[in-house]
Design a protein around this motif. Structure first.
Motif, PDB file in Angstrom:
ATOM      1  N   ASP A  37       0.785  -1.223   0.000  1.00 49.34           N
ATOM      2  CA  ASP A  37       0.000   0.000   0.000  1.00 49.34           C
ATOM      3  C   ASP A  37       0.825   1.285   0.000  1.00 49.34           C
ATOM      4  O   ASP A  37       0.272   2.378   0.000  1.00 49.34           O
ATOM      5  N   PHE A  39       2.998   2.030  -2.441  1.00 50.69           N
ATOM      6  CA  PHE A  39       3.202   2.361  -3.848  1.00 50.69           C
ATOM      7  C   PHE A  39       4.654   2.775  -4.091  1.00 50.69           C
ATOM      8  O   PHE A  39       5.525   2.612  -3.237  1.00 50.69           O
ATOM      9  N   GLY A  95      -7.125   3.459  -5.194  1.00 52.54           N
ATOM     10  CA  GLY A  95      -5.705   3.259  -5.512  1.00 52.54           C
ATOM     11  C   GLY A  95      -5.245   3.950  -6.784  1.00 52.54           C
ATOM     12  O   GLY A  95      -4.600   3.328  -7.621  1.00 52.54           O
ATOM     13  N   PRO A  96      -5.506   5.261  -6.940  1.00 49.47           N
ATOM     14  CA  PRO A  96      -5.089   5.939  -8.178  1.00 49.47           C
ATOM     15  C   PRO A  96      -3.584   6.105  -8.303  1.00 49.47           C
ATOM     16  O   PRO A  96      -3.082   6.344  -9.411  1.00 49.47           O
ATOM     17  N   GLY A  97      -2.844   5.989  -7.200  1.00 46.88           N
ATOM     18  CA  GLY A  97      -1.378   6.106  -7.260  1.00 46.88           C
ATOM     19  C   GLY A  97      -0.958   7.434  -7.850  1.00 46.88           C
ATOM     20  O   GLY A  97      -1.300   8.509  -7.337  1.00 46.88           O
ATOM     21  N   ARG A 100      -2.352   8.291 -13.155  1.00 51.27           N
ATOM     22  CA  ARG A 100      -2.243   8.208 -14.628  1.00 51.27           C
ATOM     23  C   ARG A 100      -3.603   7.916 -15.272  1.00 51.27           C
ATOM     24  O   ARG A 100      -3.878   8.390 -16.366  1.00 51.27           O
ATOM     25  N   TYR A 101      -4.480   7.151 -14.593  1.00 50.97           N
ATOM     26  CA  TYR A 101      -5.831   6.933 -15.138  1.00 50.97           C
ATOM     27  C   TYR A 101      -6.744   8.095 -14.778  1.00 50.97           C
ATOM     28  O   TYR A 101      -7.612   8.482 -15.564  1.00 50.97           O
ATOM     29  N   TYR A 117      -9.629   6.926  -2.913  1.00 49.00           N
ATOM     30  CA  TYR A 117      -9.240   6.172  -1.718  1.00 49.00           C
ATOM     31  C   TYR A 117      -7.836   5.663  -2.000  1.00 49.00           C
ATOM     32  O   TYR A 117      -7.646   4.806  -2.865  1.00 49.00           O
ATOM     33  N   GLU A 118      -6.853   6.252  -1.345  1.00 50.05           N
ATOM     34  CA  GLU A 118      -5.448   5.958  -1.659  1.00 50.05           C
ATOM     35  C   GLU A 118      -4.655   5.903  -0.360  1.00 50.05           C
ATOM     36  O   GLU A 118      -4.697   6.835   0.433  1.00 50.05           O
ATOM     37  N   THR A 119      -3.941   4.799  -0.157  1.00 52.61           N
ATOM     38  CA  THR A 119      -3.178   4.633   1.096  1.00 52.61           C
ATOM     39  C   THR A 119      -1.833   5.356   1.083  1.00 52.61           C
ATOM     40  O   THR A 119      -1.274   5.610   2.146  1.00 52.61           O
ATOM     41  N   GLY A 140      -8.369  -0.111   5.527  1.00 52.60           N
ATOM     42  CA  GLY A 140      -8.826  -1.457   5.166  1.00 52.60           C
ATOM     43  C   GLY A 140      -9.366  -1.446   3.755  1.00 52.60           C
ATOM     44  O   GLY A 140      -8.698  -1.008   2.824  1.00 52.60           O
ATOM     45  N   HIS A 157      -7.552   0.583 -11.141  1.00 48.58           N
ATOM     46  CA  HIS A 157      -6.678  -0.013 -12.157  1.00 48.58           C
ATOM     47  C   HIS A 157      -5.383  -0.488 -11.511  1.00 48.58           C
ATOM     48  O   HIS A 157      -4.735   0.270 -10.784  1.00 48.58           O
ATOM     49  N   LYS A 158      -5.020  -1.727 -11.814  1.00 51.00           N
ATOM     50  CA  LYS A 158      -3.785  -2.333 -11.307  1.00 51.00           C
ATOM     51  C   LYS A 158      -3.751  -2.312  -9.777  1.00 51.00           C
ATOM     52  O   LYS A 158      -2.697  -2.152  -9.171  1.00 51.00           O
ATOM     53  N   TYR A 171     -13.648  -4.787  -0.965  1.00 46.31           N
ATOM     54  CA  TYR A 171     -13.816  -3.622  -1.841  1.00 46.31           C
ATOM     55  C   TYR A 171     -14.894  -3.882  -2.898  1.00 46.31           C
ATOM     56  O   TYR A 171     -15.653  -2.974  -3.249  1.00 46.31           O
TER      57      TYR A 171
END
Ligand SMILES: C[S@@+](CC[C@H](N)C(=O)[O-])C[C@H]1O[C@@H](n2cnc3c(N)ncnc32)[C@H](O)[C@@H]1O
Length: 256
Positions: A37, A39, A95-97, A100-101, A117-119, A140, A157-158, A171
């Motif tokens: 989580d 990244f 999880g957009p990180g 890029r999407y 929602y991104e850790t 969670g 994505h991914k 999820y």
């Protein structure tokens, strides 16, 4: 060296070369039960992208993953399937990180509201500052801050190839809950379609201990049946590249 051994050694060095250049340098988390989580490191990736004269998304596609244009080709497929036609006003991404999407989704449909929602806090902060999205508290596998039936397009994505089975299925229930009637759910998973024997061998031939929950596989049928049971019908599926391998993007529509 026997021919079979030579073959294996060539495959190993090929995979190592690809992974050396590609594959996310995922940082192991200290607090998520062995998942990934955290990244990729924010500062280092931003610096490297700037030095290469690329957007962070293009840098990840081209340099880190060795799949130039991969993000755009997924977004193009989604457009061709009509996912953006209804002009989704509210989007939620898990999880957009690096975003890029997210960046390309915003270009497609300019939603009024984009929740993430991104850790990985540095990436979440960057996305809030750059795109004005709303970073929801992420704990969670819950989307509790988002009301039932409030989102037009829910995507990831991914992400579900990096999470444990339990996190992903929790999820999935949440994604179906927050999607409005007639809304879309888009995510990719590593299904049977992505796991021919040569690809399984390539995964097994990677060096090191791996990253615990990554890469995680999901039976396609299980996903389709679960979402059907939650009144979300599979509209389409297509393969998307992931380094030397692939995932399958599934598109669901919630019943009206
Ligand atoms: C492999 S990365 C993919 C990032 C991005 N979607 C992309 O394709 O470039 C997985 C992402 O999920 C995030 N993540 C990991 N566990 C999570 C969780 N439980 N909830 C939300 N995001 C999570 C990671 O921080 C990372 O941004």
């Amino acid at each position: 060296m026997r021919a079979a051994e030579r073959g294996t050694s060539v495959l190993k060095s090929g995979v190592k070369r690809l992974l050396g250049r590609a594959g996310f340098d995922i940082v192991r988390s200290t607090n998520n039960r062995g998942g990934v989580d955290d990244f990729i490191p924010f500062e280092a990736v931003m610096r490297a992208a700037r030095a290469a004269g690329l957007s962070v998304g293009d840098y990840i596609d081209e340099v880190m993953n060795g799949t130039p244009g991969a993000t755009q080709s997924t977004v193009d497929e989604l457009r061709a399937l009509g996912v953006f036609e209804a002009k989704p006003d509210s989007v939620l991404e898990i999880g957009p990180g690096s975003g890029r999407y997210l960046e390309k989704t915003v270009k497609e449909c300019s939603p009024d509201r984009y929740e993430i929602y991104e850790t990985a806090a540095p990436w979440a902060n960057y996305l809030v500052d750059t795109y004005g999205v709303i970073a929801q508290p992420t704990a969670g596998a819950s989307l509790a801050p988002t009301p039932d039936g409030s989102i037009d397009l829910v995507q990831a994505h991914k992400v579900f190839n990096t999470l444990t089975f339990l996190s992903a299925c929790r999820y999935f229930f949440e994604m179906a809950r927050v999607t409005r009637p007639g809304g879309r759910i888009v995510f990719d998973v590593m299904t049977e379609s992505c796991l021919d024997p040569a690809t399984v061998r390539a995964w097994a031939s990677q060096g090191g201990d791996g990253h615990d929950s990554y890469p995680a596989a999901w039976p396609r049928r299980t996903c389709v049946d679960l979402f059907a049971a939650l009144d979300c019908r599979l509209e389409a599926g297509f393969l998307a590249p992931m380094g030397f391998a692939s995932t399958e993007v599934l598109v669901f529509k919630k019943g009206t």
